[in-house]
Scaffold this active site. Sequence first.
Site, PDB file in Angstrom:
ATOM      1  N   GLY A 161       0.827  -1.201   0.000  1.00 24.01           N
ATOM      2  CA  GLY A 161       0.000   0.000   0.000  1.00 24.01           C
ATOM      3  C   GLY A 161       0.856   1.243   0.000  1.00 24.01           C
ATOM      4  O   GLY A 161       2.090   1.179  -0.069  1.00 24.01           O
ATOM      5  N   CYS A 162       0.233   2.398   0.119  1.00 26.29           N
ATOM      6  CA  CYS A 162       0.990   3.659   0.049  1.00 26.29           C
ATOM      7  C   CYS A 162       1.831   3.887   1.300  1.00 26.29           C
ATOM      8  O   CYS A 162       2.756   4.690   1.285  1.00 26.29           O
ATOM      9  CB  CYS A 162       0.038   4.838  -0.179  1.00 26.29           C
ATOM     10  SG  CYS A 162      -1.117   5.099   1.157  1.00 26.29           S
ATOM     11  N   THR A 163       1.534   3.193   2.405  1.00 26.57           N
ATOM     12  CA  THR A 163       2.307   3.371   3.631  1.00 26.57           C
ATOM     13  C   THR A 163       3.240   2.205   3.891  1.00 26.57           C
ATOM     14  O   THR A 163       3.918   2.174   4.914  1.00 26.57           O
ATOM     15  CB  THR A 163       1.371   3.538   4.837  1.00 26.57           C
ATOM     16  OG1 THR A 163       0.535   2.373   4.935  1.00 26.57           O
ATOM     17  CG2 THR A 163       0.508   4.775   4.695  1.00 26.57           C
TER      18      THR A 163
END
Length: 394
Positions: free
Chosen positions: A361-363
């Site tokens: 994911g983006c994190t």
Amino acid sequence: MADNNVKAMIGKVFNDIAHAMETGQFGQKVRVGITTYGSELGIENVVQGAEIAQNRDSSIEVVLIGPKVDSSLTQVVAEGEEEVYSKMEELLDKGEIDACVTMHYNFPIGVSTVGRVVTPGKGKEMFIATTTGTSATNRVEAMIKNGINGIITAKSMGIEDPTVGILNVDGARQVEKAFKDLNDKGYNINFVESSRSDGGVVMRGNDLLLGVPDVMITDTLTGNILMKVFSSYTTGGSYESQGYGYGPGIGQDYDRVVLILSRASGSPVVANAINYGANLIKGNVKNIVKEEFKKANEAGLKSILEALNKDSKKSTEPQEEITPPPAETVTETISGIDIMDLDDAVANLWQKNIYAETGMGCTGPVVMVNENKLNEAIRILADAGYNVGDKDPC
């Protein structure tokens, strides 16, 4: 009137000839999509960057994917992020666009992105391998694959024999040994010496600022931080104004050309990322992926990676093989789990009869589950002692 038409036709012919000489594709432009949702700076910022990219290169066609906007660019209308990503994948898989730039994308494990920056020391371009995604769950294995991904990208951009350095992070010496083994067995790697007086292929901070190697190998999370610093060190961090974005997702068996931007990427970086994608297509990146991994595998890459993973498991007890439950559509993501625990977390859910997959994911790394099983999966993982960060914010 007739004279004007003739002149226009002649002009078009000359433009087509120039385009064919440049790309080898007579009358066919490289089509690069850009999704317009997700930017913290607004859709207008993305559209402006797309128009800059289109105006600077007549050999490409930029395609906006998102809500209808006031622009002369080709548009594929889609509402909401889910529809946008579905449309993006459809266009890529049908060959209606050659590459796409987007704010966020869940690459499968085994795929990571190669960023491209301009270093402040001497204004030299450098590829950071890698910046998002996960090449492997074993750190050293991931960095070895990151290096190959960086070499692939540099070659696709026209650098025939890119120089390679390894950033001085945990695992760098193991990566150096593996690469020297590959080099000795026939996979050519053009090692570069550090600018520091003691030299060596392991790079320091000075080498980052000077852009000493063409390809700087690092772990993905460090690479992600470096991209943010190089892109926005003059703006305070809220607006990425420099560089070419986080780059294309590269993996041995991955066939889509998807490039990543930050949600804080300004229009100059949006434009650069689109042109980056177009040039990768012109450089036959998909063919180079196959060629480089074929050469690396022939030089013993698989056995090197198997030995690494065998060593990393010596101190652990053998695990009983767990059969996954029937596959389901997985659209919800759970963040917060360390990448080294990701496979175990998925196995834990399988044991509880919840189908799950790993992703990025983006994190950071995520566990992906069916939307109807999200809350139950979070509870199970939390009870098992995993550091669960709730649903991924992307």
